[in-house]
Design a protein around this motif. Structure first.
Motif, mmCIF file in Angstrom:
data_model
loop_
_atom_site.group_PDB
_atom_site.id
_atom_site.type_symbol
_atom_site.label_atom_id
_atom_site.label_comp_id
_atom_site.label_asym_id
_atom_site.label_seq_id
_atom_site.Cartn_x
_atom_site.Cartn_y
_atom_site.Cartn_z
ATOM 1 N N LYS A 157 0.203 8.175 3.912
ATOM 2 C CA LYS A 157 -0.169 9.425 3.238
ATOM 3 C C LYS A 157 0.493 10.626 3.906
ATOM 4 C CE LYS A 157 -4.663 7.780 1.561
ATOM 5 N NZ LYS A 157 -6.139 7.869 1.708
ATOM 6 N N MET A 206 0.841 -1.201 0.000
ATOM 7 C CA MET A 206 0.000 0.000 0.000
ATOM 8 C C MET A 206 0.871 1.245 0.000
ATOM 9 S SD MET A 206 -2.978 -0.944 2.774
ATOM 10 C CE MET A 206 -3.948 -2.446 2.641
ATOM 11 N N SER A 220 2.575 1.853 -3.312
ATOM 12 C CA SER A 220 1.597 2.347 -4.297
ATOM 13 C C SER A 220 1.372 3.839 -4.132
ATOM 14 C CB SER A 220 0.270 1.604 -4.145
ATOM 15 O OG SER A 220 0.406 0.245 -4.460
ATOM 16 N N ILE A 221 1.309 4.289 -2.866
ATOM 17 C CA ILE A 221 1.057 5.711 -2.603
ATOM 18 C C ILE A 221 2.253 6.568 -2.993
ATOM 19 C CG2 ILE A 221 0.657 7.386 -0.753
ATOM 20 C CD1 ILE A 221 -1.039 5.193 0.613
ATOM 21 N N THR A 281 -4.115 3.392 5.378
ATOM 22 C CA THR A 281 -3.023 4.070 4.661
ATOM 23 C C THR A 281 -2.734 5.474 5.176
ATOM 24 O OG1 THR A 281 -4.586 4.891 2.980
ATOM 25 C CG2 THR A 281 -3.515 2.773 2.556
ATOM 26 N N MET A 318 -9.882 2.037 3.634
ATOM 27 C CA MET A 318 -8.544 2.140 3.059
ATOM 28 C C MET A 318 -7.813 3.382 3.575
ATOM 29 S SD MET A 318 -8.265 -0.602 1.486
ATOM 30 C CE MET A 318 -6.623 -0.275 0.880
ATOM 31 N N HIS A 319 -8.557 4.457 3.823
ATOM 32 C CA HIS A 319 -7.922 5.666 4.374
ATOM 33 C C HIS A 319 -7.374 5.382 5.772
ATOM 34 C CE1 HIS A 319 -7.094 9.908 4.903
ATOM 35 N NE2 HIS A 319 -7.783 9.914 6.042
ATOM 36 N N MET A 322 -6.878 3.371 -2.586
ATOM 37 C CA MET A 322 -6.406 3.754 -1.260
ATOM 38 C C MET A 322 -7.259 4.819 -0.577
ATOM 39 S SD MET A 322 -3.957 1.708 -1.080
ATOM 40 C CE MET A 322 -3.081 0.672 -2.252
ATOM 41 N N THR A 354 -4.672 4.247 -8.273
ATOM 42 C CA THR A 354 -4.093 4.123 -6.934
ATOM 43 C C THR A 354 -4.951 4.848 -5.907
ATOM 44 O OG1 THR A 354 -1.864 3.977 -7.856
ATOM 45 C CG2 THR A 354 -2.050 4.578 -5.540
ATOM 46 N N ARG A 355 -5.414 6.036 -6.250
ATOM 47 C CA ARG A 355 -6.207 6.814 -5.286
ATOM 48 C C ARG A 355 -7.578 6.181 -5.055
ATOM 49 N NH1 ARG A 355 -4.560 13.118 -6.675
ATOM 50 N NH2 ARG A 355 -2.311 12.749 -6.556
#
Length: 809
Positions: free
Chosen positions: A619, A45, A48-49, A615, A611-612, A287, A283-284
């Motif tokens: 972020k 994850m 990916s970010i 991740t 997901m927020h 995630m 991706t967004r």
């Protein structure tokens, strides 16, 4: 990389760079394996970010422009225009490919450096495993995601170059590992492998520019060859916005904010997108981040659908020419479709005439078949079924077909049927356009009918002098019918703002639309918007009033209206800039990182919240990376690349230790867990591109180029570095062929079969002459074949790794 021993202290990875951080000798292996697996997924994850941030820098860099002066022969003066610096093909094969493959490439580099410049299994295995997943699974998903219409690769010659290099790259690995210097990489082999990357980029550029062959130049080609001129595609033109607002009308139920969001959605949908844009947006979405697409609540989605339905086929569509160029592949193909998606006809007319048009390549003969399909109307009862062959001779651009309507003199509600177009066989240079199905509505004229307004609201400027409002007659048009109407004050006052009016509309037999006219007064004073109501009050015996028997007429001050349009255009363009990936500031980055769905709480889903939550830490960490708006994106590029490298080192340790704990070899862990984890964003990006783009280039056209870059940079660069190191030490760089060569040979065979399948799909009629979509049954068969090839590759590679299959190289 892993050292396994007996007892409770298993897989304490002495050769790892970072992990383990603690003494895990007293932990149960099951607990350690579970923790390392969770850590591996969580790190995927994170990578990916940060790769999303990396791609935003690439998007900024490759979208850079410079000012150039051209002489305009039409006006006779010099004009300055913005011209893109980066060629799209070069950008896709260099920075874009690096962006999508950075974790795999850096993993391979870090593994070799971390092993004291000795070869490992995880990096090369991930490179080959990722290539297999990209070409076989991603292509399979894209083929099955597209509807029956089908989509083709637009830059097919460039695809041929990248596909050739893709196959050669892996054949080259076999040559240098088995034939040239078995189990060793000499310095010249590492250097040549790395330099092949630049040869690939140059060859693709040459093919893209057409230096090696001559082709018939279409008008679209001439425009494209004037230079990569950047038109202001990412801003809303006030004139187009004005037309859109008139289409909406001054709906009292819509706030200015809602009108702005409708306009934003309408104009953003047709804007061009790059491969990087699709990767970032995918991706967004995965995630719970800030989406690059404008999201609307259900109420506004319905309103937009209503507006688009009313304006279907309008020639003012700002993206119509671009869409036609994509459909025709810049004039190479003939595209055949109806001129509209629906027609209405009175039952007494006994005939529905439909117009079919042809555009693009009109120099060839094209044959299509028109066939009727029942809806609520039934063949042989409401209409005579049609099955007709329509032939377009060279230079012929329009044909008509007539469907006989049966007038039964009995009242029925309005009914519909459909006429669909299909291409006859063996027409490789023809395709159907999006308007391949036409809905025919039979308006019953055996009853007087129902009267109603077309829209619930209308907008007129104060200076227009007269408001003209249509009234339609539906569900019957028999005989003479009358309907009375009148005006009614609201905030607008009769005698001051408009002329109080009433009257009666007389519809003769068969007439289905009339208009009401009301005089509007211009008092030359600045005032706020005002509105009055227009009502249908009563109708003649037998006729009825419909649901929309009243409509709101809004009078806007010219200055106020112009100010409203300017204000709306400004705020909408600010919002468009906000969803551009290369315009963020530090404040934007932290605000989007700290809020679910980037702050758009109204449209956040449950998955976004979940997901927020998982991740959030990543972020915040990666929000400290300098935004791409600084130094043209280059500072963001290098800082995010460094962070990808650090996170990739952790992923390498996690994967290696986890594999050891559960009994998986590094080569098997690489082609499964690591390859899938690093390639999932590409899967979702390609699926989005397959459904949203007019061509297959962003979906599958770039896969072969990316796979080539994986070898040339992901193996060529670290092998060249290691070979230089060992040469300086008077030694040799040992790379055991074994499992790697077996995996490479397997992949090469599977990839050849996959590319042959794509070429067959492009040129064979049963597949629809398109790489994606086409015949429903055959597209799923194609997808099944590709998925089976991938499973075959995984199983055979694993069996070789564990000695079930013995193959010596």
């Amino acid at each position: 990389m892993s050292n396994c021993s007996s007892g409770t202290f298993l897989c304490q990875n002495a050769s790892s760079l970072i992990l383990p951080l603690l003494d895990e000798s007293t932990w149960r292996n099951e607990v350690r394996a579970a923790l390392y697996l969770v850590g591996l997924f969580w790190s995927f994850m994170g990578v990916s970010i940060v790769a999303d941030v990396f791609m935003t820098s690439i998007e900024r860099i490759t979208s850079a422009t410079r000012k150039m002066t051209f002489f305009n022969s039409d006006t006779g003066v010099d004009e300055q225009v913005d011209v893109k610096i980066w060629n799209d093909t070069v950008a896709n094969l260099s920075l874009m490919a690096l962006g999508s493959s950075a974790p795999e490439i850096l993993l391979s580099i870090i593994e070799i450096i971390g092993n004291g410049f000795k070869a490992g299994e995880l990096g090369p295995g991930t490179i080959v495993g990722s290539a297999a997943f990209n070409l076989l699974i991603i292509t399979a998903v894209c083929i099955c995601s597209v509807d029956d219409e089908g989509k083709r690769i637009k830059q097919f010659m460039v695809f041929c170059v990248t596909a050739t290099f893709c196959e050669f790259a892996y054949i080259w690995l076999v040559i240098i590992l088995v034939c040239s210097s078995p189990d060793f990489i000499d310095l010249w082999e590492g250097v040549v492998t790395f330099l092949l990357f630049f040869i690939l980029v140059v060859a693709a550029y040459i093919m893209d520019k057409g230096f090696c062959f001559k082709k018939a130049e279409t008008e679209a080609d001439k425009e494209a060859n004037k230079g990569l001129i950047v038109h202001d595609a990412h801003h809303i033109n006030e004139e187009k916005l004005r037309e859109f607002i008139k289409q909406i009308g001054k709906d009292p139920n819509l706030t200015e904010e809602e009108v702005r969001r409708l306009a934003l959605k309408k104009f953003s949908e047709g804007m061009p997108h790059s491969r990087a844009w699709y990767r970032i947006n995918a991706t967004r979405q995965m995630m719970g981040g800030h989406k690059l697409q404008v999201q609307l609540p259900e109420k506004l989605q319905g309103k937009l659908a209503e507006i688009e339905g009313a304006g279907d086929g309008a020639s003012s569509d700002p993206h119509l020419k671009a869409k036609q160029d994509a459909l025709t592949e810049n004039g190479r193909l003939s595209v055949v479709e109806f001129t509209s998606t629906s027609v209405a006809v009175l039952e007494r007319d006994q005939r529905a005439r439909l117009t079919i048009r042809r555009y693009g390549n009109v120099k060839q003969r094209v044959v299509v078949k028109a066939e009727t399909v029942d809806g609520t109307a039934t063949k042989n009862e409401d209409y005579v079924p049609l099955k007709k062959t329509v032939v377009f001779e060279p230079d012929e651009t329009q044909q008509t077909v007539d469907v006989e309507i049966i007038d039964d003199n009995q009242w029925e509600p309005d009914e519909t049927f459909f006429v669909k177009l299909t291409l006859e066989k063996d027409q490789k240079l023809a395709r159907l356009g999006p308007k391949k199905i036409n809905q025919v509505t039979i308006i019953n004229d055996d009853e007087p009918g129902t009267f109603e307004f077309v829209n619930a609201s209308y907008l007129f400027k104060e200076s227009c002098g007269r408001a003209t409002v249509p009234v339609r007659r539906v569900n019957g048009a028999d005989g003479v019918a009358k309907v009375s109407w009148k005006t009614e004050d609201q905030t607008a006052r009769a005698g001051c703002d408009y002329e109080a009016s009433s009257g009666e509309l007389i519809f003769n037999h068969g007439e289905i639309e009339k208009t009401i006219e009301v005089a509007i007064y211009d008092d030359q004073k600045k005032e706020k918007d005002e509105h009055f109501k227009l009502l249908l009050t009563e109708c003649s015996e037998g006729a009825k009033l419909g649901q929309t028997s009243a409509t709101i007429i809004t009078i806007v001050d010219d200055d106020e209206f112009n100010g409203f349009i300017s204000r709306l255009a400004h705020t909408a363009n600010v919002d468009l800039d906000a969803i551009r990936v290369d315009r963020n500031t530090y404040a934007d980055q932290f605000r989007q990182a700290m809020n679910v769905n980037g702050g758009d709480i109204e449209n956040a889903t449950a998955i976004d919240y979940v997901m927020h939550f998982f991740t959030f830490g990543w972020k915040i960490i990666f929000a400290v990376i300098p935004p791409p708006s600084i130094w043209g994106g280059w500072l963001c590029f290098f800082v995010s690349l460094a962070m990808i490298g650090m996170l990739t080192a952790i992923i390498g340790d996690l994967a290696s230790i986890f594999g050891c704990l559960v009994g998986l070899k590094d080569s098997v862990t690489a082609i499964t867990f690591v390859a899938l984890g690093t390639s999932l964003p590409d899967l979702f990006a390609s699926k989005q591109a397959a459904t949203a783009d007019d061509s297959a280039d962003n979906a599958v056209g770039n896969v072969t180029g990316s796979n080539s870059v994986n070898v040339f940079l992901g193996l060529g660069l670290p092998w060249m570095i290691a070979a230089i190191y060992h040469t300086a030490k008077d030694g040799s760089f040992n790379v055991p062929a074994g499992d790697l060569v077996f995996s490479v040979i397997l992949y090469t065979v599977c990839s050849m079969l996959a590319i042959v399948l794509l070429i067959l799909r492009r040129f064979m009629k049963p597949f629809g002459c398109s790489e994606l979509g086409g015949n429903r049954t055959l597209k799923f068969v194609s997808g099944g074949i590709l998925c089976s090839l991938w499973l075959f590759y995984i199983v055979m590679s694993a069996l070789k790794a564990y000695g079930v299959i013995v193959a010596n190289f």
